[in-house]
Design a protein around this motif. Structure first.
Motif, PDB file in Angstrom:
ATOM      1  N   ASN A  57       0.824  -1.200   0.000  1.00 21.79           N
ATOM      2  CA  ASN A  57       0.000   0.000   0.000  1.00 21.79           C
ATOM      3  C   ASN A  57       0.865   1.260   0.000  1.00 21.79           C
ATOM      4  O   ASN A  57       0.691   2.150   0.811  1.00 21.79           O
ATOM      5  CB  ASN A  57      -0.984  -0.017   1.175  1.00 21.79           C
ATOM      6  CG  ASN A  57      -0.282  -0.184   2.508  1.00 21.79           C
ATOM      7  OD1 ASN A  57       0.859  -0.619   2.580  1.00 21.79           O
ATOM      8  ND2 ASN A  57      -0.965   0.159   3.571  1.00 21.79           N
ATOM      9  N   TRP A  95      -6.228   2.646   0.523  1.00 26.84           N
ATOM     10  CA  TRP A  95      -5.859   1.577  -0.401  1.00 26.84           C
ATOM     11  C   TRP A  95      -6.792   0.388  -0.216  1.00 26.84           C
ATOM     12  O   TRP A  95      -7.281   0.136   0.882  1.00 26.84           O
ATOM     13  CB  TRP A  95      -4.425   1.127  -0.144  1.00 26.84           C
ATOM     14  CG  TRP A  95      -3.408   2.178  -0.445  1.00 26.84           C
ATOM     15  CD1 TRP A  95      -3.074   3.255   0.336  1.00 26.84           C
ATOM     16  CD2 TRP A  95      -2.597   2.280  -1.606  1.00 26.84           C
ATOM     17  NE1 TRP A  95      -2.109   4.013  -0.267  1.00 26.84           N
ATOM     18  CE2 TRP A  95      -1.788   3.434  -1.460  1.00 26.84           C
ATOM     19  CE3 TRP A  95      -2.469   1.502  -2.747  1.00 26.84           C
ATOM     20  CZ2 TRP A  95      -0.867   3.821  -2.427  1.00 26.84           C
ATOM     21  CZ3 TRP A  95      -1.546   1.892  -3.707  1.00 26.84           C
ATOM     22  CH2 TRP A  95      -0.757   3.038  -3.543  1.00 26.84           C
ATOM     23  N   TYR A 103      -2.338  -4.126  -4.006  1.00 28.20           N
ATOM     24  CA  TYR A 103      -3.142  -2.993  -3.562  1.00 28.20           C
ATOM     25  C   TYR A 103      -3.377  -1.985  -4.680  1.00 28.20           C
ATOM     26  O   TYR A 103      -2.506  -1.764  -5.516  1.00 28.20           O
ATOM     27  CB  TYR A 103      -2.445  -2.278  -2.402  1.00 28.20           C
ATOM     28  CG  TYR A 103      -2.409  -3.120  -1.157  1.00 28.20           C
ATOM     29  CD1 TYR A 103      -3.373  -2.975  -0.173  1.00 28.20           C
ATOM     30  CD2 TYR A 103      -1.425  -4.083  -0.972  1.00 28.20           C
ATOM     31  CE1 TYR A 103      -3.358  -3.759   0.969  1.00 28.20           C
ATOM     32  CE2 TYR A 103      -1.400  -4.870   0.163  1.00 28.20           C
ATOM     33  CZ  TYR A 103      -2.372  -4.703   1.123  1.00 28.20           C
ATOM     34  OH  TYR A 103      -2.367  -5.484   2.250  1.00 28.20           O
ATOM     35  N   LYS A 105      -5.157   2.066  -5.412  1.00 25.33           N
ATOM     36  CA  LYS A 105      -5.582   3.319  -4.782  1.00 25.33           C
ATOM     37  C   LYS A 105      -7.110   3.312  -4.697  1.00 25.33           C
ATOM     38  O   LYS A 105      -7.786   3.138  -5.704  1.00 25.33           O
ATOM     39  CB  LYS A 105      -5.070   4.497  -5.600  1.00 25.33           C
ATOM     40  CG  LYS A 105      -3.554   4.531  -5.670  1.00 25.33           C
ATOM     41  CD  LYS A 105      -3.062   5.520  -6.689  1.00 25.33           C
ATOM     42  CE  LYS A 105      -1.544   5.480  -6.773  1.00 25.33           C
ATOM     43  NZ  LYS A 105      -1.036   6.319  -7.854  1.00 25.33           N
TER      44      LYS A 105
END
Length: 115
Positions: A57, A95, A103, A105
């Motif tokens: 993340n 995330w 991950y 966004k």
């Protein structure tokens, strides 16, 4: 708007959604993938083409793949804190874990919970 829709869905299914409140925080350790009890019911749909999937993340981690716009992909049901980013029209730090991949966004996907 997406957050409100997701919050309503979480209340209906009993899934607790979490998100950070402190902006500008350093990358935070992510929960163990698959920690959601109903993760098989949650999906992320890319809002834009070639949405990058990162190994962690953080924007400084390796890009391990991409999501295709409009395609539903199994994901966690929670949004976790990570490195801040400016993407998809937002400056944020949330995330979403894409099952068995990495991950993305959170502001670049739409989360849904299927009952």
């Amino acid at each position: 708007m997406r957050t409100l829709t997701l919050l309503k869905a979480s209340l209906a299914t009993g899934v607790l959604l979490t998100s950070g409140v402190a902006a500008g925080t350093a990358a935070v350790a992510a929960p163990t993938p698959g920690a959601d009890s109903v993760s098989a019911l949650c999906h992320a749909t890319a809002l834009y083409g070639n949405t990058p999937i990162y190994s962690s993340n953080s924007t400084s981690s390796t890009v391990v793949g991409h999501l295709t716009k409009g395609v539903k992909t199994a994901s966690s049901c929670t949004v976790v804190n990570g490195s801040t980013y400016s993407a998809c029209g937002y400056f944020y730090f949330g995330w979403v874990y894409i099952t068995s991949k990495g991950y993305v966004k959170s502001m670049c996907v739409s989360l849904s919970i299927q009952a």
